[in-house]
Design a protein around this motif. Structure first.
Motif, PDB file in Angstrom:
ATOM      1  N   ILE A 202       0.836  -1.221   0.000  1.00  0.00           N
ATOM      2  CA  ILE A 202       0.000   0.000   0.000  1.00  0.00           C
ATOM      3  C   ILE A 202       0.860   1.256   0.000  1.00  0.00           C
ATOM      4  CG2 ILE A 202      -1.979  -1.115   1.098  1.00  0.00           C
ATOM      5  CD1 ILE A 202      -1.075   0.385   3.703  1.00  0.00           C
ATOM      6  N   ASP A 203       2.113   1.115  -0.352  1.00  0.00           N
ATOM      7  CA  ASP A 203       2.975   2.299  -0.442  1.00  0.00           C
ATOM      8  C   ASP A 203       3.860   2.101  -1.659  1.00  0.00           C
ATOM      9  OD1 ASP A 203       4.346   4.662   0.126  1.00  0.00           O
ATOM     10  OD2 ASP A 203       5.837   3.603   1.327  1.00  0.00           O
ATOM     11  N   ASN A 204       3.316   2.441  -2.814  1.00  0.00           N
ATOM     12  CA  ASN A 204       4.041   2.165  -4.057  1.00  0.00           C
ATOM     13  C   ASN A 204       3.684   3.220  -5.099  1.00  0.00           C
ATOM     14  OD1 ASN A 204       1.613   1.284  -5.668  1.00  0.00           O
ATOM     15  ND2 ASN A 204       1.511  -0.189  -3.992  1.00  0.00           N
ATOM     16  N   GLY A 207       0.200   3.580  -7.162  1.00  0.00           N
ATOM     17  CA  GLY A 207      -0.963   4.317  -6.687  1.00  0.00           C
ATOM     18  C   GLY A 207      -2.167   3.435  -6.412  1.00  0.00           C
ATOM     19  N   PRO A 300      -5.171   0.865   6.515  1.00  0.00           N
ATOM     20  CA  PRO A 300      -5.610   1.774   7.582  1.00  0.00           C
ATOM     21  C   PRO A 300      -6.757   2.669   7.109  1.00  0.00           C
ATOM     22  CG  PRO A 300      -3.222   1.788   7.398  1.00  0.00           C
ATOM     23  CD  PRO A 300      -3.734   0.988   6.237  1.00  0.00           C
ATOM     24  N   THR A 302      -7.430   5.542   7.887  1.00  0.00           N
ATOM     25  CA  THR A 302      -7.018   6.939   7.711  1.00  0.00           C
ATOM     26  C   THR A 302      -6.131   7.121   6.483  1.00  0.00           C
ATOM     27  OG1 THR A 302      -5.194   6.502   9.236  1.00  0.00           O
ATOM     28  CG2 THR A 302      -7.171   7.520  10.148  1.00  0.00           C
ATOM     29  N   TYR A 303      -5.896   6.022   5.764  1.00  0.00           N
ATOM     30  CA  TYR A 303      -5.098   6.105   4.542  1.00  0.00           C
ATOM     31  C   TYR A 303      -6.041   6.412   3.383  1.00  0.00           C
ATOM     32  CZ  TYR A 303      -0.928   4.791   1.793  1.00  0.00           C
ATOM     33  OH  TYR A 303       0.177   4.793   0.977  1.00  0.00           O
ATOM     34  N   SER A 304      -5.510   6.522   2.197  1.00  0.00           N
ATOM     35  CA  SER A 304      -6.350   6.899   1.068  1.00  0.00           C
ATOM     36  C   SER A 304      -7.146   5.714   0.532  1.00  0.00           C
ATOM     37  CB  SER A 304      -5.472   7.456  -0.047  1.00  0.00           C
ATOM     38  OG  SER A 304      -6.236   7.682  -1.195  1.00  0.00           O
ATOM     39  N   GLN A 305      -8.393   5.974   0.161  1.00  0.00           N
ATOM     40  CA  GLN A 305      -9.229   4.925  -0.420  1.00  0.00           C
ATOM     41  C   GLN A 305      -8.720   4.452  -1.766  1.00  0.00           C
ATOM     42  OE1 GLN A 305     -13.436   6.516   0.057  1.00  0.00           O
ATOM     43  NE2 GLN A 305     -13.790   4.316  -0.076  1.00  0.00           N
ATOM     44  N   GLN A 306      -7.774   5.187  -2.340  1.00  0.00           N
ATOM     45  CA  GLN A 306      -7.257   4.724  -3.621  1.00  0.00           C
ATOM     46  C   GLN A 306      -6.505   3.400  -3.444  1.00  0.00           C
ATOM     47  OE1 GLN A 306      -4.283   8.108  -4.063  1.00  0.00           O
ATOM     48  NE2 GLN A 306      -3.340   6.620  -5.425  1.00  0.00           N
ATOM     49  N   TYR A 307      -6.101   3.111  -2.228  1.00  0.00           N
ATOM     50  CA  TYR A 307      -5.506   1.810  -1.928  1.00  0.00           C
ATOM     51  C   TYR A 307      -6.615   0.917  -1.394  1.00  0.00           C
ATOM     52  CZ  TYR A 307      -1.134   4.227  -2.648  1.00  0.00           C
ATOM     53  OH  TYR A 307      -0.116   4.944  -3.221  1.00  0.00           O
ATOM     54  N   PHE A 351     -17.051   4.624  -2.793  1.00  0.00           N
ATOM     55  CA  PHE A 351     -16.452   5.812  -2.182  1.00  0.00           C
ATOM     56  C   PHE A 351     -17.217   6.207  -0.919  1.00  0.00           C
ATOM     57  CE2 PHE A 351     -14.865   6.545  -6.554  1.00  0.00           C
ATOM     58  CZ  PHE A 351     -13.524   6.697  -6.249  1.00  0.00           C
ATOM     59  N   GLU A 353     -17.339   9.113   0.163  1.00  0.00           N
ATOM     60  CA  GLU A 353     -17.909  10.451  -0.048  1.00  0.00           C
ATOM     61  C   GLU A 353     -19.205  10.428  -0.845  1.00  0.00           C
ATOM     62  OE1 GLU A 353     -14.843   9.507  -0.675  1.00  0.00           O
ATOM     63  OE2 GLU A 353     -13.567  10.693   0.666  1.00  0.00           O
ATOM     64  N   LEU A 391      -9.616   5.278 -11.194  1.00  0.00           N
ATOM     65  CA  LEU A 391     -10.204   5.107  -9.859  1.00  0.00           C
ATOM     66  C   LEU A 391     -11.653   5.595  -9.797  1.00  0.00           C
ATOM     67  CD1 LEU A 391      -9.233   4.346  -6.898  1.00  0.00           C
ATOM     68  CD2 LEU A 391      -9.045   6.812  -6.554  1.00  0.00           C
ATOM     69  N   LEU A 392     -11.915   6.688 -10.501  1.00  0.00           N
ATOM     70  CA  LEU A 392     -13.240   7.311 -10.401  1.00  0.00           C
ATOM     71  C   LEU A 392     -14.277   6.647 -11.299  1.00  0.00           C
ATOM     72  CD1 LEU A 392     -12.054  11.048 -10.384  1.00  0.00           C
ATOM     73  CD2 LEU A 392     -12.501   9.560  -8.437  1.00  0.00           C
TER      74      LEU A 392
ATOM     75  N   VAL B  58       3.552   9.178  -8.675  1.00  0.00           N
ATOM     76  CA  VAL B  58       2.800   8.908  -7.442  1.00  0.00           C
ATOM     77  C   VAL B  58       3.799   8.917  -6.295  1.00  0.00           C
ATOM     78  CG1 VAL B  58       1.386   7.231  -6.211  1.00  0.00           C
ATOM     79  CG2 VAL B  58       1.108   7.531  -8.683  1.00  0.00           C
ATOM     80  N   THR B  60       5.357   8.265  -2.637  1.00  0.00           N
ATOM     81  CA  THR B  60       5.329   7.215  -1.622  1.00  0.00           C
ATOM     82  C   THR B  60       6.012   7.750  -0.371  1.00  0.00           C
ATOM     83  OG1 THR B  60       7.469   6.326  -2.286  1.00  0.00           O
ATOM     84  CG2 THR B  60       5.521   5.484  -3.455  1.00  0.00           C
ATOM     85  N   PHE B  87     -14.118  12.658  -3.732  1.00  0.00           N
ATOM     86  CA  PHE B  87     -13.100  11.809  -3.107  1.00  0.00           C
ATOM     87  C   PHE B  87     -11.805  12.571  -2.856  1.00  0.00           C
ATOM     88  CE2 PHE B  87      -9.248   9.435  -4.389  1.00  0.00           C
ATOM     89  CZ  PHE B  87      -9.085   8.676  -3.233  1.00  0.00           C
ATOM     90  N   ARG B 114      -5.749  12.723   5.540  1.00  0.00           N
ATOM     91  CA  ARG B 114      -5.267  11.351   5.351  1.00  0.00           C
ATOM     92  C   ARG B 114      -3.834  11.270   5.875  1.00  0.00           C
ATOM     93  NH1 ARG B 114      -8.127  11.839  -0.277  1.00  0.00           N
ATOM     94  NH2 ARG B 114     -10.056  10.717   0.166  1.00  0.00           N
ATOM     95  N   ALA B 115      -3.402  10.084   6.213  1.00  0.00           N
ATOM     96  CA  ALA B 115      -2.041   9.932   6.735  1.00  0.00           C
ATOM     97  C   ALA B 115      -1.487   8.586   6.322  1.00  0.00           C
ATOM     98  CB  ALA B 115      -2.051  10.039   8.261  1.00  0.00           C
TER      99      ALA B 115
END
Lengths: 410, 396
Positions: A202-204, A207, A300, A302-307, A351, A353, A391-392, B58, B60, B87, B114-115
């Motif tokens: 989830i950190d790449n 995206g 997590p 609190t992370y981005s929903q893109q992941y 989403f 939102e 994504l959208l 992107v 990281t 979003f 976000r974090a």
């Protein structure tokens, strides 16, 4: 690493080559059916043609794949491109009738990437208990283990297997496998503990949640990224006249939870479930091969929903022989028509939102004609069309192309 | 039976053939991304470099993301360079008048909600006024940046001297230290006219770019070196070259092209648009002055904006502001590309500053304040006039 590998491979080839010059009749070719008709997927690493030199205890084998590609997306063509996809070498040795060594070394992109995909020692205690240790191909699904180019009627590997699941996905670890037979039925299992994934899931820079991103981290062969083992297990059964079905699982903690004794994050899991099928329809002489995987990742909140926290995808191949017989001087040539449907959804969900479905998905259809002058060699022409949404879920990007290539064991 | 077995192959081949194997490009007027006509080859290379930095890079943890952030890339907020999606909306907080932001030391003005794993995102301080802003579209920004202050001021009418109920004032903004004034800039007491952003609080595309890197992605640069998480100066996490490439990319994105401009109903809708007063604020066209990039120089453009602030009434007053704007004032948004908004917003409209309007009709009906009279005229239009007006707006 590259140098050592090259030296090792070179030495073995040179030794065999010198011996062969002495008397080429000493080469014995071990013929096997490599067209997915008989053996179980878990046997794929051994179900390959090998060359054995006289009484030498080492067998060698390998395959070569090279392609021509003409592809484009949204009216933009990348032009004509020739691709040295991969050269793979196998070495096997029987240390004892019940202790075997096998390794698979892959050179991709003309040698720009070299990887030990498989290197294990198998110790047979009983048919249902064979110990295996070394660099293993995790038994998630069928394709990850049964991926040799000459076995397939398509130039490209299935998208779901290479961009959702990280085929070829191998790790260092230990475990056991076994098989048993009853009349036309065979049953097999595999279970291994290996090093696993890391936070790059989830950190790449892709995206998106990506198991594939971890594959780029070669450090996993030196040690675990987080001290948590990855469990991979599979059960499969096969009927000799119908086909095979397998159910597999792979899971473990992917993130680093402590550093120098200090807790820095809670443990987060990745879990993968996969179903694979390989069946024949004897009345039509048709073979259907498919696989579907579900990926669950604790992302997590609190992370981005893109992941995405859930992904799924798979493929179905339909292979239809339309000619069997003599052709161009080959006595047992086969011409196949084939179709593949690919689908991947990298982010299953809605989403927060808007409640709308999250996109980030693709599908593709590939039609192909393949010519097998012998079972171990295949020439392929594929036409492919694909759609991928962002994504959208905006209007999809349209892609397509013509791919021509060959793959052959040697 | 034996013919049946060929069916999957025949169907697949037919499907692929329909797609002509290599799919054709969408019509130029159906997309928002792509360069302006007339770039030189070296300018095109800079455009492509900016395109890659904007859409493909992107961030990281290793390359500086966060630790608190809103998005992981520029393209993550501006899909296909079009209007954004809820979003990727940003939340700004703290400032309710023109005296400044008392919540600046508490994470303001933007909420990084976000974090990265292991870190806690920001939360709104109790009592902080705030607003939600859906990212705007990018095309044509270079043309708007090129307009002179005099061209913008020509439409300002702060005291409503013409008595049409529409005033229009520029947002005078204190420039950032790296701002380089152009000869056409007309500062007032050291403040310059803002023209970018929902409140026109940003003067130029350099400020827009480095602020977005910093506040949206948590990326520091030599221009904006303060890390939004620690509040301390950090090493640059994006190169000056990348910043320059992205700025050039944004400057040279083509302006949206109107579809079906000669359709009779679209032409009639345009007349209605003018007749009911929409064009007073949504000024249809300008001619850019001489510019350093020839492709942007002395070109007629049709953005449908005056780049000025207007009181939009209590319905759109969400209590937050920027620069010299009041809380009920918003910059007239450009209407070019409006009809293509669903193609970048996931197939739906999310219009107005926070995406609350799900159709052009809804967006018009939210107009108030200085725009109330035009809205009432719109509401009173015969059905066919209203349909033609909407068709015209969708053609932009």
């Amino acid at each position: 690493m590259k140098f050592l590998l090259t030296c090792f491979v070179g030495s073995v080839l040179a030794a065999l080559s010198l011996a062969a010059q002495a008397d080429t009749s000493l080469f014995k070719r071990k013929h096997v059916d490599t067209t997915q008709q008989t053996a179980m997927n878990m046997d794929a690493v051994y179900n390959r043609p090998f060359l054995q030199m006289g009484t030498m205890p080492v067998s060698i084998g390998g395959y070569l794949e090279a392609n021509y590609r003409y592809e484009g997306e949204q009216g933009i063509s990348t032009g004509h491109s020739f691709q040295m996809q991969r050269l793979t070498l196998f070495f096997a040795a029987a240390i004892d009738p019940r202790i075997r060594f096998l390794t698979e070394i892959e050179f991709e992109g003309g040698g720009s990437e070299i990887a030990i995909e498989f290197a294990s020692v198998d110790v047979t205690l009983a048919d249902l208990c064979v110990l295996r240790g070394g660099i293993l191909m995790n038994p998630i699904g069928a394709f990850n283990q049964n991926h040799d180019g000459p076995k397939w009627e398509f130039v490209d590997r299935p998208v779901s297997m290479t961009q959702l699941l990280p085929a070829t996905w191998s790790n260092v670890g230990f475990g056991a496998y076994g098989k048993t037979f009853s009349n036309d039925w065979s049953f097999g299992y595999e279970a291994y503990l290996t090093n696993g994934f890391d936070e790059s899931i989830i950190d790449n820079d892709l995206g998106r949640t990506s198991l594939v991103a971890t594959k780029e981290q070669s450090s996993r062969f030196f040690g675990s990224s987080n001290g948590h083992p990855l469990l991979s297990a599979k059960v499969a059964t096969r009927h000799q006249r119908v086909g095979e079905i397998g159910l597999s699982y792979m899971g473990g903690v992917y993130n680093q939870t402590t550093t120098e004794g200090v807790t820095i994050d809670q443990a987060r899991r990745v879990d993968v479930v996969d179903v694979d099928v390989n069946v024949g329809i004897p009345s039509l002489d048709t073979r259907i091969i498919g696989e579907w995987a579900w990926v669950f990742v604790d992302v997590p909140s609190t992370y981005s929903q893109q992941y995405g926290s859930k992904q799924m995808g798979g493929y179905v191949d339909v292979v239809q022989p339309i000619y069997r017989g003599a052709l161009f001087g080959f006595d047992k040539a086969v011409v196949n028509l084939s179709v593949r449907a690919d689908y991947v959804d990298w982010n299953v969900g809605t989403f927060n939102e808007t409640g709308d479905a999250i996109g980030d998905e693709m599908w593709a259809i590939t039609a192909g004609v393949s010519f097998r002058p012998v079972a171990q060699t295949v020439f392929r022409i594929n036409a492919r069309m694909g759609r991928s949404t962002d994504l959208l879920g905006n209007p999809p990007l349209r892609s397509g192309g013509i791919l021509v290539g060959f793959a052959s064991y040697f | 039976m034996h013919h049946f077995r060929l069916l999957p192959f025949v169907l697949a081949l037919a499907l692929i053939a329909c797609d002509h194997v290599l799919p054709s490009a969408p019509d130029v007027d159906q997309t928002l991304d792509g360069p302006v006509d007339g770039l030189t080859q070296d300018e095109m290379r800079r455009f492509l470099a900016g395109d890659r930095a904007f859409n493909d890079q992107v961030f990281t943890v290793a390359t500086g993301l966060g630790p608190v952030f809103v998005a992981t890339s520029c393209g993550g907020c501006h899909a296909a360079d079009g209007k954004g999606h809820p979003f990727s909306a940003v939340i700004r907080f703290g400032q309710s008048d023109t005296t400044g932001n008392p919540f600046a030391s508490m994470g303001g003005p933007q909420l990084q909600y976000r974090a990265i794993p292991g870190f806690t995102p920001e939360t709104l301080p109790p009592g902080a006024p705030h607003t939600t802003l859906v990212p705007p579209s990018n095309p044509g920004l270079g043309f708007l940046e090129a307009l002179t202050d005099a061209q913008i001021l020509a439409h300002a009418d702060p005291s409503d001297a013409d008595g049409d109920g529409v005033s229009g004032v520029p947002n005078y903004v204190r420039p950032r230290p790296y701002f380089i004034p152009m000869p056409h800039h007309l500062p007032v007491n050291g403040r310059y006219i803002g023209r970018l952003g929902k409140k026109a609080a940003t003067i130029d595309l350099l400020q827009q770019t480095v602020t977005a890197y910093n506040q949206d992605i948590g990326i520091t640069s030599t221009f904006e070196p303060i890390d939004p998480y620690t509040g301390l100066v950090n090493d640059p996490e994006v190169t000056d070259r990348s910043v320059a490439d992205v700025v050039f990319y944004l400057q040279t994105l083509k302006a949206p092209t109107q579809r079906t401009p000669t359709d009779p109903s679209v032409m009639h809708g345009k007349d209605v648009f003018t007749a009911i007063g929409c064009a007073t604020c949504h000024v249809p066209s300008y001619t850019t002055p001489r510019a350093s990039v020839a492709a942007l120089s002395e070109k007629q453009i049709f953005p449908y904006t005056d780049l000025l602030l207007h009181d939009m009434g209590p319905g759109l007053d969400d209590g937050y502001t920027e620069g010299s704007a009041q809380t009920n004032e918003w910059k007239t948004p450009a209407l070019w590309g409006l009809g293509l908004a669903p193609a970048s917003q996931g197939g739906r409209y999310f219009l107005l500053h926070d995406g609350r309007a799900h159709s052009i009709h809804d967006a018009i009906m939210w107009h108030g304040g200085e725009a109330a009279r035009s809205k009432e005229r719109y509401d009173a239009l015969p059905a066919h006039d209203r349909e033609d007006l909407l068709r015209f707006l969708e053609s932009l």
